[in-house]
Design an enzyme around this catalytic site. Structure first.
Site, PDB file in Angstrom:
ATOM      1  N   CYS A 147      -7.224 -11.407 -12.625  1.00  0.00           N
ATOM      2  CA  CYS A 147      -5.903 -11.732 -12.079  1.00  0.00           C
ATOM      3  C   CYS A 147      -4.940 -12.196 -13.159  1.00  0.00           C
ATOM      4  CB  CYS A 147      -6.019 -12.830 -11.020  1.00  0.00           C
ATOM      5  SG  CYS A 147      -7.158 -12.461  -9.690  1.00  0.00           S
ATOM      6  N   CYS A 202      -5.564 -13.818   0.626  1.00  0.00           N
ATOM      7  CA  CYS A 202      -4.579 -12.821   0.222  1.00  0.00           C
ATOM      8  C   CYS A 202      -5.192 -11.427   0.315  1.00  0.00           C
ATOM      9  CB  CYS A 202      -4.066 -13.101  -1.189  1.00  0.00           C
ATOM     10  SG  CYS A 202      -5.145 -12.534  -2.525  1.00  0.00           S
ATOM     11  N   ARG A 221       0.856  -1.185   0.000  1.00  0.00           N
ATOM     12  CA  ARG A 221       0.000   0.000   0.000  1.00  0.00           C
ATOM     13  C   ARG A 221       0.891   1.233   0.000  1.00  0.00           C
ATOM     14  NH1 ARG A 221      -5.103  -0.512  -1.835  1.00  0.00           N
ATOM     15  NH2 ARG A 221      -6.006  -2.472  -1.078  1.00  0.00           N
ATOM     16  N   GLY A 228     -10.438  -3.842   1.010  1.00  0.00           N
ATOM     17  CA  GLY A 228     -11.587  -4.678   1.316  1.00  0.00           C
ATOM     18  C   GLY A 228     -11.815  -5.743   0.262  1.00  0.00           C
ATOM     19  N   ARG A 273      -9.443 -14.395  12.812  1.00  0.00           N
ATOM     20  CA  ARG A 273     -10.906 -14.522  12.814  1.00  0.00           C
ATOM     21  C   ARG A 273     -11.404 -15.297  11.590  1.00  0.00           C
ATOM     22  NH1 ARG A 273     -13.654 -10.862   9.549  1.00  0.00           N
ATOM     23  NH2 ARG A 273     -12.429  -9.107   8.731  1.00  0.00           N
TER      24      ARG A 273
END
Length: 371
Positions: free
Chosen positions: A79, A197, A17, A112, A185
């Site tokens: 992808c 991923c 990022r 997200g 989680r």
């Protein structure tokens, strides 16, 4: 095979990022590195892989470098966008249209769950798209049919994250334990958060040249092939949860890898190192059989005693996945492996590498490179 294609230069912008860094900025960094390594050849065409980059993403990158004037084509196959771009570029060289072609991929993914206009809004709202719920259903089926458990999924994450420690271009560079993976989680049973991923940002670039016209230091591009899905499977990646429960429908990854093996003149036993799609941990285990590296149901044995190293880069579970750059990032890793330049990740004596991605619309790409 006729005209042979060489990879004479590779470049990569790290995956992660990067606030304030644009698609164009990342693409410029990767392209500059690849062209420099190739000796700055005059390329006659460029193909840019991107899914979320917007109109003329490739043109923006080459415009920033004052390298326009050649045909610049953006390619989208989810992808597998980079793999599709590579296939088009290699085909053009083999056809005698060009002597040198630039291939690159750029992406800044939204944070997200990946959204896609491939699916109608109502399908997304109903959970009938390529969401973690779909990945989980595919994982549940694989675990049941192959006699696997969630511990096997955790082992894939542990393996790939350990490899990612040694990859300076990976997003996640810390080892994890199976207990930590299983303690993250639950997103959708059996998949925990760390088994998925992370969509992210990055760029990768490759220079292809007709063999004999470059700098003589290239790895050979033996094959780049892509196939789409055959209709019918309820868990087909093109139409999740819509179809019949039939295991006899050959998946697109198998169609593509058969084509690639045939074109390259090699087989599964000849492959020394593999970079495969690990969008989730179960996706990697499924790839073992789809790429004909093991028989169905033998994933546990493969994982315990791998006959060939898989995802020495750390895979997508370590690197994250910027869609347009993902497939080309795999090939960059394989080029480093075949040159003996992968450092602590190096597979001794690697001479044949296989890269594999599966994109939206079930476009499966397989690339074979040889030393």
């Amino acid at each position: 095979m006729g005209v042979r294609v060489a990879i004479t230069g590779v470049g990569i912008h790290p995956f992660g990022r990067f606030d304030g860094v644009s698609n164009t900025d990342m693409g410029v960094a990767a392209v500059r590195a690849a062209l420099s390594e190739a000796g700055s050849p005059s390329f006659q065409a460029a193909f840019c892989g991107t899914a979320y980059g917007g109109v003329a993403s490739g043109h923006k990158v080459l415009g920033a470098l004052a390298l326009t004037g050649v045909p610049i084509v953006d390619v989208e196959a989810g992808c597998a966008s980079g793999g599709a771009a590579l296939q088009l570029a290699a085909g053009a060289i083999r056809a005698g249209q060009y002597d040198a072609v630039l291939v690159f991929g750029v992406e800044k993914m939204p944070k997200g769950i990946i959204r896609s206009s491939f699916f109608e809004p109502w399908r997304e709202e109903a959970g009938l798209a390529a969401t973690p719920a779909y990945f989980a259903l595919r994982a549940q089926r694989l675990l049941r049919e192959a006699g696997l458990t969630k511990e096997h999924l955790a082992q894939v994450v542990v393996k790939n994250r350990a490899a990612g420690v040694h990859n300076p271009n990976a997003m996640f560079r810390s080892e994890v334990t199976a207990e930590q993976v299983l303690g993250s989680r639950v997103v959708c049973e059996p998949l925990h958060l760390w088994m998925l991923c992370s969509p992210n940002e990055g760029a990768a670039a490759i220079v292809l040249q007709r063999e004999g016209t470059g700098n003589g230091t290239g790895v050979g591009l033996a094959s780049a092939r892509m196939r789409s899905h055959l209709p019918g499977s309820v868990l087909g990646e093109a139409t999740p949860l819509s179809g019949i429960d039939d295991t006899e429908i050959t998946p697109p990854s198998t169609l593509a890898v058969r084509d690639a093996y045939e074109e390259a003149g090699v087989g599964p036993d000849d492959v020394d190192v593999v970079e495969c799609q690990d969008t989730d941990a179960a996706r990697e285990l499924l790839a073992y059989q789809e790429l004909l590296l093991c028989e169905p149901g033998e994933q546990a044995k493969f994982l315990a005693e791998p006959p060939v190293p898989v995802n020495r880069s750390g895979g997508l579970l370590s690197k994250g996945e910027p869609l347009g750059a993902s497939a080309l990032g795999q090939v960059v890793e394989l080029v480093h492996q075949l040159r003996g330049a992968a450092g602590a990740r190096q597979v001794d004596g690697a001479r044949v590498g296989l890269a594999h991605t599966v994109g939206r619309g079930a476009n499966a790409s397989c690339v074979i490179v040889t030393a």
